[in-house]
Design an enzyme around this catalytic site. Structure first.
Site, PDB file in Angstrom:
ATOM      1  N   GLY A  48      25.000 -52.835  -8.726  1.00 53.98           N
ATOM      2  CA  GLY A  48      25.481 -51.755  -9.578  1.00 53.98           C
ATOM      3  C   GLY A  48      24.483 -50.662  -9.906  1.00 53.98           C
ATOM      4  N   GLU A 102      19.429 -51.240 -15.238  1.00 52.66           N
ATOM      5  CA  GLU A 102      20.751 -51.881 -15.149  1.00 52.66           C
ATOM      6  C   GLU A 102      21.852 -50.826 -15.161  1.00 52.66           C
ATOM      7  OE1 GLU A 102      22.336 -54.504 -14.660  1.00 52.66           O
ATOM      8  OE2 GLU A 102      21.323 -56.292 -15.400  1.00 52.66           O
ATOM      9  N   ASP A 103      22.991 -51.148 -14.577  1.00 50.99           N
ATOM     10  CA  ASP A 103      24.151 -50.259 -14.674  1.00 50.99           C
ATOM     11  C   ASP A 103      24.830 -50.391 -16.027  1.00 50.99           C
ATOM     12  OD1 ASP A 103      24.990 -52.838 -14.096  1.00 50.99           O
ATOM     13  OD2 ASP A 103      26.461 -52.245 -12.590  1.00 50.99           O
ATOM     14  N   ASP A 106      26.535 -55.664 -21.260  1.00 46.83           N
ATOM     15  CA  ASP A 106      27.776 -56.035 -21.948  1.00 46.83           C
ATOM     16  C   ASP A 106      27.417 -57.110 -22.991  1.00 46.83           C
ATOM     17  OD1 ASP A 106      30.745 -55.985 -22.004  1.00 46.83           O
ATOM     18  OD2 ASP A 106      30.620 -57.948 -21.078  1.00 46.83           O
ATOM     19  N   LYS A 134      27.412 -51.615 -24.162  1.00 45.55           N
ATOM     20  CA  LYS A 134      28.568 -51.889 -25.033  1.00 45.55           C
ATOM     21  C   LYS A 134      28.071 -52.617 -26.278  1.00 45.55           C
ATOM     22  CE  LYS A 134      31.922 -52.565 -21.274  1.00 45.55           C
ATOM     23  NZ  LYS A 134      32.762 -53.564 -20.566  1.00 45.55           N
ATOM     24  N   PHE A 155      36.796 -51.998 -20.021  1.00 41.91           N
ATOM     25  CA  PHE A 155      36.319 -52.175 -18.650  1.00 41.91           C
ATOM     26  C   PHE A 155      36.248 -50.811 -17.968  1.00 41.91           C
ATOM     27  CE2 PHE A 155      36.826 -53.180 -14.113  1.00 41.91           C
ATOM     28  CZ  PHE A 155      35.763 -54.056 -13.971  1.00 41.91           C
ATOM     29  N   ASP A 162      31.855 -51.233 -10.196  1.00 40.70           N
ATOM     30  CA  ASP A 162      33.018 -51.453  -9.339  1.00 40.70           C
ATOM     31  C   ASP A 162      34.097 -52.293 -10.001  1.00 40.70           C
ATOM     32  OD1 ASP A 162      31.557 -53.927  -9.293  1.00 40.70           O
ATOM     33  OD2 ASP A 162      32.750 -54.493  -7.543  1.00 40.70           O
ATOM     34  N   ARG A 168      32.611 -47.778  -6.920  1.00 43.69           N
ATOM     35  CA  ARG A 168      31.182 -47.511  -7.176  1.00 43.69           C
ATOM     36  C   ARG A 168      30.814 -46.067  -6.883  1.00 43.69           C
ATOM     37  NH1 ARG A 168      28.675 -52.453  -7.962  1.00 43.69           N
ATOM     38  NH2 ARG A 168      29.352 -54.181  -6.659  1.00 43.69           N
TER      39      ARG A 168
HETATM   40  P1  5GP Z   1      26.578 -59.118 -19.333  1.00 48.06           P
HETATM   41  O1  5GP Z   1      27.769 -59.597 -20.089  1.00 48.06           O
HETATM   42  O2  5GP Z   1      25.760 -60.280 -18.828  1.00 48.06           O
HETATM   43  O3  5GP Z   1      25.743 -58.150 -20.127  1.00 48.06           O
HETATM   44  O4  5GP Z   1      27.112 -58.325 -18.080  1.00 48.06           O
HETATM   45  C1  5GP Z   1      27.445 -59.044 -16.918  1.00 48.06           C
HETATM   46  C2  5GP Z   1      27.911 -58.155 -15.827  1.00 48.06           C
HETATM   47  O5  5GP Z   1      29.279 -57.899 -16.056  1.00 48.06           O
HETATM   48  C3  5GP Z   1      27.305 -56.776 -15.665  1.00 48.06           C
HETATM   49  O6  5GP Z   1      26.076 -56.772 -14.971  1.00 48.06           O
HETATM   50  C4  5GP Z   1      28.390 -56.099 -14.853  1.00 48.06           C
HETATM   51  O7  5GP Z   1      28.248 -56.455 -13.497  1.00 48.06           O
HETATM   52  C5  5GP Z   1      29.638 -56.743 -15.399  1.00 48.06           C
HETATM   53  N1  5GP Z   1      30.335 -55.866 -16.353  1.00 48.06           N
HETATM   54  C6  5GP Z   1      30.334 -55.923 -17.694  1.00 48.06           C
HETATM   55  N2  5GP Z   1      31.122 -54.956 -18.220  1.00 48.06           N
HETATM   56  C7  5GP Z   1      31.608 -54.262 -17.148  1.00 48.06           C
HETATM   57  C8  5GP Z   1      32.475 -53.128 -17.032  1.00 48.06           C
HETATM   58  O8  5GP Z   1      32.984 -52.530 -17.997  1.00 48.06           O
HETATM   59  N3  5GP Z   1      32.742 -52.711 -15.760  1.00 48.06           N
HETATM   60  C9  5GP Z   1      32.234 -53.319 -14.646  1.00 48.06           C
HETATM   61  N4  5GP Z   1      32.567 -52.814 -13.459  1.00 48.06           N
HETATM   62  N5  5GP Z   1      31.411 -54.395 -14.733  1.00 48.06           N
HETATM   63  C10 5GP Z   1      31.107 -54.841 -15.978  1.00 48.06           C
END
Ligand code: 5GP
Length: 178
Positions: A48, A102-103, A106, A134, A155, A162, A168
């Protein structure tokens, strides 16, 4: 393009490209102030972060390096249960100022595991730079220091993010239509 369909889901434009670019401009200025003269090593987390990493790098006119890793997570036999491997990390991190790119952050679980894995390499410092954050979903305590855009708990796709492989390449950020 204000609406797109990716597989089974529909998305609408949420943050236009110009706004994303302005946020990355601001973040690049912030990082310049903090890291000028320290030759930071940026570590982009694939897939990402490729998009954001490129946008950030072309705005950062300081001496710096960039590399990319993939994250593999599996259940290990140690006491924490979970092991995170950073695939493709060939650089020596000891004494370096490291910025994880990071992209999106969450819940923060991914970034927490990455930071734990990096700490084993004894860098001088580690911080996180993310395109999207977020805050309402975040469950960790470590600070997410460098955030381009804070978004609600929806989301999103575009700018490197993606939905099952698609989206993407969309400029800007698109939000799911519920
Ligand atoms: P975490 O919950 O560990 O911070 O995020 C885990 C992964 O969930 C992120 O790296 C990303 O790949 C995916 N993710 C979380 N929120 C979103 C979102 O709104 N859109 C997309 N495409 N991926 C997300």
């Amino acid at each position: 393009m204000s609406r797109v369909k990716l597989h089974d889901l529909e998305f609408e434009l949420f943050i236009p490209e110009a706004e994303v670019n302005a946020a990355v401009d601001r973040l690049a200025r912030e990082l310049k102030v903090k890291y000028e003269g320290k030759r930071p090593l940026f570590i982009g987390v694939l897939n990402g972060a490729f998009f954001f990493a490129a946008e950030l790098m072309k705005r950062l006119d300081i001496e710096c390096e960039i590399t990319f890793v993939k994250v593999a997570s599996y259940l290990g036999t140690n006491s924490t249960g979970r092991v995170t491997d950073l695939i493709g990390l060939n650089e020596r991190l000891e004494g370096r100022h490291v910025v994880v790119v990071e992209d999106i952050v969450d819940t923060g679980n991914t970034v927490k595991h990455i930071l734990d894995a990096l700490t084993d390499h004894h860098p001088a410092s580690v911080s996180i730079a993310t395109l999207l954050f977020k805050p309402d979903a975040y469950k960790q305590t470590l600070p997410i220091e460098h955030v381009a855009v804070r978004i609600p708990n929806d989301f999103v796709v575009g700018s490197g993010l993606d939905h099952d492989g698609l989206g993407r390449n969309l400029p800007g950020i698109y939000r799911i239509i519920q």
